[in-house]
Motif scaffolding. Structure first.
Motif, mmCIF file in Angstrom:
data_model
loop_
_atom_site.group_PDB
_atom_site.id
_atom_site.type_symbol
_atom_site.label_atom_id
_atom_site.label_comp_id
_atom_site.label_asym_id
_atom_site.label_seq_id
_atom_site.Cartn_x
_atom_site.Cartn_y
_atom_site.Cartn_z
ATOM 1 N N UNK A 1 -20.342 42.866 -5.577
ATOM 2 C CA UNK A 1 -19.075 42.714 -6.289
ATOM 3 C C UNK A 1 -18.170 43.919 -6.106
ATOM 4 N N UNK A 2 -16.981 43.665 -5.608
ATOM 5 C CA UNK A 2 -16.033 44.747 -5.338
ATOM 6 C C UNK A 2 -15.694 45.505 -6.622
ATOM 7 N N UNK B 1 -18.953 61.853 -0.082
ATOM 8 C CA UNK B 1 -18.480 60.468 -0.070
ATOM 9 C C UNK B 1 -19.601 59.525 -0.509
ATOM 10 N N UNK B 2 -19.907 59.503 -1.799
ATOM 11 C CA UNK B 2 -20.987 58.621 -2.250
ATOM 12 C C UNK B 2 -20.600 57.147 -2.103
ATOM 13 N N UNK B 3 -21.591 56.327 -1.863
ATOM 14 C CA UNK B 3 -21.378 54.892 -1.693
ATOM 15 C C UNK B 3 -22.133 54.134 -2.777
ATOM 16 N N UNK B 4 -21.915 52.841 -2.845
ATOM 17 C CA UNK B 4 -22.497 52.052 -3.934
ATOM 18 C C UNK B 4 -24.015 52.038 -3.908
ATOM 19 N N UNK B 5 -24.603 52.346 -2.783
ATOM 20 C CA UNK B 5 -26.055 52.357 -2.695
ATOM 21 C C UNK B 5 -26.646 53.714 -3.083
ATOM 22 N N UNK C 1 -7.280 61.836 -11.502
ATOM 23 C CA UNK C 1 -6.994 60.500 -12.046
ATOM 24 C C UNK C 1 -7.874 59.483 -11.323
ATOM 25 N N UNK C 2 -8.849 58.880 -12.013
ATOM 26 C CA UNK C 2 -9.774 57.961 -11.333
ATOM 27 C C UNK C 2 -9.084 56.732 -10.733
ATOM 28 N N UNK C 3 -7.928 56.371 -11.256
ATOM 29 C CA UNK C 3 -7.218 55.212 -10.709
ATOM 30 C C UNK C 3 -6.517 55.542 -9.403
ATOM 31 N N UNK D 1 -16.378 49.490 -7.148
ATOM 32 C CA UNK D 1 -15.305 50.427 -7.495
ATOM 33 C C UNK D 1 -15.638 51.181 -8.780
ATOM 34 N N UNK D 2 -16.170 50.490 -9.782
ATOM 35 C CA UNK D 2 -16.531 51.145 -11.047
ATOM 36 C C UNK D 2 -17.587 52.225 -10.809
ATOM 37 N N UNK D 3 -18.568 51.912 -10.007
ATOM 38 C CA UNK D 3 -19.619 52.890 -9.724
ATOM 39 C C UNK D 3 -19.054 54.064 -8.928
ATOM 40 N N UNK D 4 -18.155 53.794 -8.005
ATOM 41 C CA UNK D 4 -17.528 54.855 -7.225
ATOM 42 C C UNK D 4 -16.794 55.828 -8.144
#
Length: 121
Positions: free
Chosen positions: A22-23, A93-97, A53-55, A27-30
């Protein structure tokens, strides 16, 4: 020209993984992981070279710590995958995994590296 059909087939498994994760969740985890990197850098007094700013922040955080270029080289030798940018520092550059534990360990590894070298300001 002709479409790159082999590349299309090679990309399909990755697209399936992203769809399943899920995108929005990715994004939330990032945002959580990049916030953690910023928090850890701030605790150490290192300069963070990205928006807070996280957004508006992407999935990378550049941190300029002492001897950042040498630190980057040593992180790579220790299989912590980062890169170095002039006037920005070490780019994480962390990724979702990735896990939060890996984020913490990467910064702890920087601490270990810096403790073993002469630090230049």
């Amino acid at each position: 020209g002709t479409s790159n059909v082999p590349a299309l087939y090679a990309a399909q498994p990755g697209l399936k993984i992203i769809r399943e994760a899920g995108v929005d969740r990715i994004r939330a985890k990032s945002k959580q992981m990049t916030a953690r990197l910023i928090e850890l850098a701030d605790q150490r007094g290192w300069k963070v070279n990205c928006t807070r700013d996280p957004e508006r922040r992407g999935g990378t955080v550049a941190i300029d710590m002492p001897n950042s270029q040498e630190v980057c080289q040593e992180l790579l030798r220790r299989d912590v995958v980062v890169d170095w940018r002039p006037k920005a520092g070490v780019r994480f550059s962390p990724h979702f995994y990735n896990t939060m534990e890996e984020i913490d360990r990467a910064i702890e590894t920087v601490d270990e590296i810096l403790s073993g070298m002469r630090v230049e300001k």
